[in-house]
Design a protein around this motif. Structure first.
Motif, PDB file in Angstrom:
ATOM      1  N   ALA A 155      39.621  42.108  37.792  1.00 23.14           N
ATOM      2  CA  ALA A 155      40.197  40.911  37.184  1.00 23.14           C
ATOM      3  C   ALA A 155      39.186  39.759  37.191  1.00 23.14           C
ATOM      4  O   ALA A 155      38.481  39.553  38.170  1.00 23.14           O
ATOM      5  N   THR A 156      39.139  39.010  36.094  1.00 21.07           N
ATOM      6  CA  THR A 156      38.357  37.776  36.053  1.00 21.07           C
ATOM      7  C   THR A 156      39.238  36.661  36.602  1.00 21.07           C
ATOM      8  O   THR A 156      40.365  36.482  36.127  1.00 21.07           O
ATOM      9  N   PRO A 157      38.771  35.914  37.595  1.00 17.83           N
ATOM     10  CA  PRO A 157      39.634  34.883  38.172  1.00 17.83           C
ATOM     11  C   PRO A 157      40.018  33.805  37.156  1.00 17.83           C
ATOM     12  O   PRO A 157      39.170  33.332  36.393  1.00 17.83           O
ATOM     13  N   ASP A 158      41.281  33.477  37.154  1.00 22.57           N
ATOM     14  CA  ASP A 158      41.807  32.362  36.357  1.00 22.57           C
ATOM     15  C   ASP A 158      41.840  31.169  37.325  1.00 22.57           C
ATOM     16  O   ASP A 158      42.680  31.112  38.216  1.00 22.57           O
ATOM     17  N   LEU A 199      33.829  32.390  44.684  1.00 22.76           N
ATOM     18  CA  LEU A 199      33.974  32.397  43.226  1.00 22.76           C
ATOM     19  C   LEU A 199      32.643  32.454  42.483  1.00 22.76           C
ATOM     20  O   LEU A 199      32.544  33.075  41.433  1.00 22.76           O
ATOM     21  N   ASP A 200      31.606  31.827  43.010  1.00 24.31           N
ATOM     22  CA  ASP A 200      30.309  31.881  42.336  1.00 24.31           C
ATOM     23  C   ASP A 200      29.531  33.162  42.685  1.00 24.31           C
ATOM     24  O   ASP A 200      28.723  33.633  41.877  1.00 24.31           O
ATOM     25  N   ARG A 247      29.448  38.315  47.990  1.00 28.66           N
ATOM     26  CA  ARG A 247      30.273  39.351  47.348  1.00 28.66           C
ATOM     27  C   ARG A 247      30.991  40.225  48.355  1.00 28.66           C
ATOM     28  O   ARG A 247      32.001  40.842  48.035  1.00 28.66           O
ATOM     29  N   SER A 265      40.352  41.648  43.979  1.00 28.27           N
ATOM     30  CA  SER A 265      40.153  41.700  42.526  1.00 28.27           C
ATOM     31  C   SER A 265      41.089  42.760  41.958  1.00 28.27           C
ATOM     32  O   SER A 265      40.736  43.935  41.883  1.00 28.27           O
ATOM     33  N   ARG A 277      46.631  40.188  37.507  1.00 25.17           N
ATOM     34  CA  ARG A 277      46.035  38.865  37.306  1.00 25.17           C
ATOM     35  C   ARG A 277      45.603  38.287  38.647  1.00 25.17           C
ATOM     36  O   ARG A 277      46.283  38.457  39.655  1.00 25.17           O
ATOM     37  N   LYS A 320      30.217  27.274  38.540  1.00 22.94           N
ATOM     38  CA  LYS A 320      30.669  27.856  37.276  1.00 22.94           C
ATOM     39  C   LYS A 320      31.796  27.004  36.700  1.00 22.94           C
ATOM     40  O   LYS A 320      32.583  26.418  37.418  1.00 22.94           O
ATOM     41  N   SER A 322      38.148  28.098  34.227  1.00 18.30           N
ATOM     42  CA  SER A 322      38.827  28.450  32.985  1.00 18.30           C
ATOM     43  C   SER A 322      39.891  27.430  32.621  1.00 18.30           C
ATOM     44  O   SER A 322      40.406  27.426  31.527  1.00 18.30           O
TER      45      SER A 322
END
Length: 254
Positions: A3-6, A214-215, A222, A230, A235, A250, A253
């Motif tokens: 998942a890409t974090p929202d 997050l970055d 990581r 993830s 979501r 970054k 979103s």
């Protein structure tokens, strides 16, 4: 596919509480519409306490179908349920009692058990029963609330501990480096199988760790427990206030 974090950032604590409550309402409504109830795993700590107080206000209380909610816990300190540091006690005081949640809707981890391994096994059986997921199927929880520690831990999955490597059980015994050391915790397998994972983070004290998770600029970043959350097909939402988000590089979103 991970998942890409929202990432959602609220200017202050009040707006943060409203935004988090709104998201939880929408997730609960979708789950109830899809399969008749919402199964939510709660988090402990000071940040969720703020959220629970928002949910217990008349404005938000009236919007939820609380009778269709079932409550689990992401982790618990190995203490009696009336202990000041019990996650259950905090949820009981700030959420269940004000909302008149029926006892049968609440499934707590038995942190007071003399046999923590047996307590973890019993809680796994409870989750499997509630989700009708016999082993080896991984249960799907509708919503998991998580926090983050200043060392990057989440739930009671601490850096460098065996609980973080557990890949067969969905509930295991965790060990904290300080405070009440013995814990019960959900494992990465079930956390990463949830439909929605919501990180609740506020305050400048968490800003550096939020940035690292997050970055993810290094291998060490990581490998942090929180960075390993993830959901495979769910979501992943990070609800931050401005203070917690202040070091992010970054572009969020939201």
């Amino acid at each position: 596919m991970a998942a890409t974090p929202d990432i959602r950032i609220a200017p202050g604590t009040q707006e943060w509480g409203q935004a988090a409550a709104s998201l939880i309402l929408s997730v609960s409504q979708q789950a109830i519409q899809a399969h008749g109830r919402c199964l939510i795993a709660l988090s402990g700590g000071s940040t969720p306490k703020t959220l629970y107080q928002v949910l217990a206000t008349p404005e938000w209380n009236a919007r939820f179908d609380w009778s269709r909610m079932a409550f689990l816990f992401g982790d618990e300190r190995c203490t009696p349920p009336d202990h000041p540091e019990s996650n259950f006690r905090m949820a009981q005081t700030e959420l269940f009692q004000p909302l008149n949640i029926r006892p049968e809707q609440v499934h707590r981890m038995k942190g007071e058990s003399d046999d923590t391994t047996a307590a973890a096994r019993e809680y796994e059986a409870t989750i499997r029963r509630l989700t009708n997921s016999p082993a080896p199927r991984v249960p799907v929880l509708d919503l998991v609330l998580l926090g983050i520690g200043e060392d990057g831990h989440t739930a009671s999955l601490f850096p460098g501990t065996a609980a973080l490597q557990e890949d067969k059980k969905i509930v295991t015994v965790g060990h904290a480096p300080i405070g009440i050391r013995s814990r019960l915790t959900l494992t990465l397998g079930v956390l990463n199988h949830a439909a929605v994972v919501l990180f609740l983070v506020t305050g400048s004290g968490k800003a550096q760790m939020v940035r690292r998770v997050l970055d993810q600029e290094s291998e060490a970043d990581r490998s942090l427990p929180a960075a390993r959350i993830s959901p495979a097909s769910g979501r992943l939402v990070w609800m931050l206030d401005h203070s917690a988000a202040q070091q992010l590089k970054k572009t969020p979103s939201h």
